[in-house]
Design an enzyme around this catalytic site. Sequence first.
Site, PDB file in Angstrom:
ATOM      1  N   HIS A   1      -7.027  45.595   8.412  1.00 38.41           N
ATOM      2  CA  HIS A   1      -7.350  46.747   7.560  1.00 38.41           C
ATOM      3  C   HIS A   1      -6.562  46.775   6.247  1.00 38.41           C
ATOM      4  O   HIS A   1      -6.161  47.836   5.772  1.00 38.41           O
ATOM      5  CB  HIS A   1      -7.142  48.050   8.324  1.00 38.41           C
ATOM      6  CG  HIS A   1      -8.101  48.258   9.453  1.00 38.41           C
ATOM      7  ND1 HIS A   1      -9.391  47.754   9.443  1.00 38.41           N
ATOM      8  CD2 HIS A   1      -7.978  48.923  10.634  1.00 38.41           C
ATOM      9  CE1 HIS A   1     -10.007  48.108  10.561  1.00 38.41           C
ATOM     10  NE2 HIS A   1      -9.174  48.811  11.302  1.00 38.41           N
TER      11      HIS A   1
ATOM     12  N   HIS B   1     -13.022  54.918   8.655  1.00 37.11           N
ATOM     13  CA  HIS B   1     -12.535  54.767  10.030  1.00 37.11           C
ATOM     14  C   HIS B   1     -12.500  56.096  10.784  1.00 37.11           C
ATOM     15  O   HIS B   1     -11.552  56.384  11.508  1.00 37.11           O
ATOM     16  CB  HIS B   1     -11.144  54.127  10.021  1.00 37.11           C
ATOM     17  CG  HIS B   1     -10.822  53.338  11.248  1.00 37.11           C
ATOM     18  ND1 HIS B   1     -10.734  53.916  12.505  1.00 37.11           N
ATOM     19  CD2 HIS B   1     -10.575  52.012  11.424  1.00 37.11           C
ATOM     20  CE1 HIS B   1     -10.420  52.980  13.386  1.00 37.11           C
ATOM     21  NE2 HIS B   1     -10.323  51.822  12.758  1.00 37.11           N
TER      22      HIS B   1
ATOM     23  N   GLU C   1     -17.749  51.714  12.620  1.00 35.32           N
ATOM     24  CA  GLU C   1     -17.298  51.259  11.306  1.00 35.32           C
ATOM     25  C   GLU C   1     -18.293  50.250  10.725  1.00 35.32           C
ATOM     26  O   GLU C   1     -18.338  49.101  11.149  1.00 35.32           O
ATOM     27  CB  GLU C   1     -15.919  50.626  11.419  1.00 35.32           C
ATOM     28  CG  GLU C   1     -14.875  51.499  12.082  1.00 35.32           C
ATOM     29  CD  GLU C   1     -13.721  50.686  12.628  1.00 35.32           C
ATOM     30  OE1 GLU C   1     -13.089  49.951  11.834  1.00 35.32           O
ATOM     31  OE2 GLU C   1     -13.459  50.766  13.845  1.00 35.32           O
TER      32      GLU C   1
END
Length: 324
Positions: free
Chosen positions: A103, A173, A288
Amino acid sequence: MNELFGTLPDGTEVHRWTLERAGTRVRVLSYGGIVQSVEVPDREGRTADVVLGFAGLDGYLEHPGPYFGALVGRYANRIAHARFPLDGVTYALEPNNAPNSLHGGARGFDKRVWEVAPVEHGVRLTRVSPHGEEGFPGRLELAVTYTLDESGALHIAYEAVTDAPTVVNLTNHSYFNLAGSGNAGGHELRIAASRYTPVDADLIPTGVLEDVSGSRFDFRAARKVGSGYDHNLVLDKGVTGTPVEIAELHEPASGRTLTVATTEPGIQLYTAEHLTGPFAPGDGVALETQHFPDSPNRPGFPSTRLDPGATYRSETVYGFGVRD
């Protein structure tokens, strides 16, 4: 509406913006582009917050790992061994999910304060990610717009340009719980995906696109989501220029539904078994929308490369409704 939400340890103010239209109320933070709350009615008209989040800024600072509601980048999901090649150069990233990068690194976009300006029925978040931030090449100029349409659906539109070749993969997210509380494993889920990307022990794709038939990854017909998922499903539609509906989540007791439409070729299904603190494992379901994990190291996957002169564009729409 714009209000002060809190102050970071370095004195930077964090603001909260409230969007409201057609029965949907969404609150967005300048810190991390976080979707703090989404309030929608059930079949009886009773409103509840259907995403996991915190009432104050301290909650997000104390529990950064789950990325609650955050805008994730420069690269959503994992990059194997925290490195990737581009034009003959290997770029080393922050191995914040050892041995991988996850991420965007230790201080990805989820931990940055964004500039926020109002637009019609929404807000526009902007920031510049400098060359070398968390190891990624290129100066990246970003704009992410959150808007509510006439039906109360939440649109998230991403744009980015770069001054040097780089890779980009952005997502939101949020963890959804359409009941408003409790375990989300009983939600019913449908996803238009006939394949998925199997992973190794570090959750890195093996490179194979495997048929979901006869497996626990087959959500082509709606069924209970259950538990034990942190996997990318390969959407049948592929990359599209405009959002196409690819998933629906339904909570039978409340009647609430969530539809997901996207331009992206994949969706990470994460059933949140690692949640701790104020939330229990399985309290939310993350959907996601994204390009595939580790694409910079997988030439056979859809490309996440962005070059100067081109514009990265992605859009996802979360629609809310009820069933009798």
